[in-house]
Write an enzyme that holds these catalytic residues in place. Sequence first.
Site, mmCIF file in Angstrom:
data_model
loop_
_atom_site.group_PDB
_atom_site.id
_atom_site.type_symbol
_atom_site.label_atom_id
_atom_site.label_comp_id
_atom_site.label_asym_id
_atom_site.label_seq_id
_atom_site.Cartn_x
_atom_site.Cartn_y
_atom_site.Cartn_z
ATOM 1 N N ILE A 18 0.718 -1.334 -0.247
ATOM 2 C CA ILE A 18 -0.170 -0.057 0.283
ATOM 3 C C ILE A 18 0.794 1.036 -0.409
ATOM 4 O O ILE A 18 1.079 1.874 -0.626
ATOM 5 C CB ILE A 18 -1.053 0.221 1.637
ATOM 6 N N TYR A 152 -3.186 -5.431 17.392
ATOM 7 C CA TYR A 152 -3.362 -5.056 15.774
ATOM 8 C C TYR A 152 -4.408 -4.381 15.449
ATOM 9 O O TYR A 152 -3.921 -2.976 15.531
ATOM 10 C CB TYR A 152 -3.074 -6.064 14.741
ATOM 11 N N LYS A 156 -5.191 0.338 15.764
ATOM 12 C CA LYS A 156 -5.923 0.503 14.433
ATOM 13 C C LYS A 156 -7.108 1.423 14.770
ATOM 14 O O LYS A 156 -7.447 2.416 14.154
ATOM 15 C CB LYS A 156 -6.204 -0.250 13.053
#
Length: 246
Positions: A18, A152, A156
């Site tokens: 990305i 994780y 986020k």
Amino acid sequence: MDRLRGRTALITGSTSNIGRAIATAFAAEGAHVVVTGRDRDRGAAIVRALRERGGDADFVRAELDGAHGGAQALAEAAGPVDILVNNAGIYPPDGTLTTDEETFDRIVGVNLRAPYFLTAALVPGMIARGGGVVINLGSWIARLGVPRGALYSATKGALETLTRAWSAEFGARGVRVNAISPGVIKPVELEVFAGEELMRGTPAGRGGHPDAIAAAAVYLASDDAEFVHGTVLDVDGGRTGVYLSA
């Protein structure tokens, strides 16, 4: 193709997937791109490829492990930055019961502390120059629980919350802050990607391409989004908002 002409953009973790797609798209739109990552060879290859296409790019090696000094060093090496994309992140799939303290600190350091301190280092310069843009990379699993990678997901989710908080804190001083929440994105170098199974039952029905995230980043970084503040843009094939039953 000049929506970012005259602006300098720093994209963390931009030597692959990305981040690389965002760097490529920003360069195509006229931005001076600061590519960052740990691997000098990969960074040099990305810069070379962008320059061969007529782009303006440089590489700054960065070890963004969450230490305040590392973020400050990157900010100083990059110079004045108009657009910051907090993209770098790690995803050890450990469950809660198997995550040790070292892993915990590493995930929080890379995914949360690093963007926090890098933003703090770069925003004052943006304000002094009249404005800027911060784009954070969230994740669809910050809002749709899955049985792996709980920490994780938490980092986020925190980054998406910081997006709104920073928009309130910096927006009136000319710095727009928004986030992108990618769905399952298939790495371009993989022919077979098991993660695409997670996109069953969605309108897209497949994993996304990194270019889809890059297109959203260009929009949020450009003046086209001048009235967009504190939002999380879902680019996830409908994963978090739509369910197609049989």
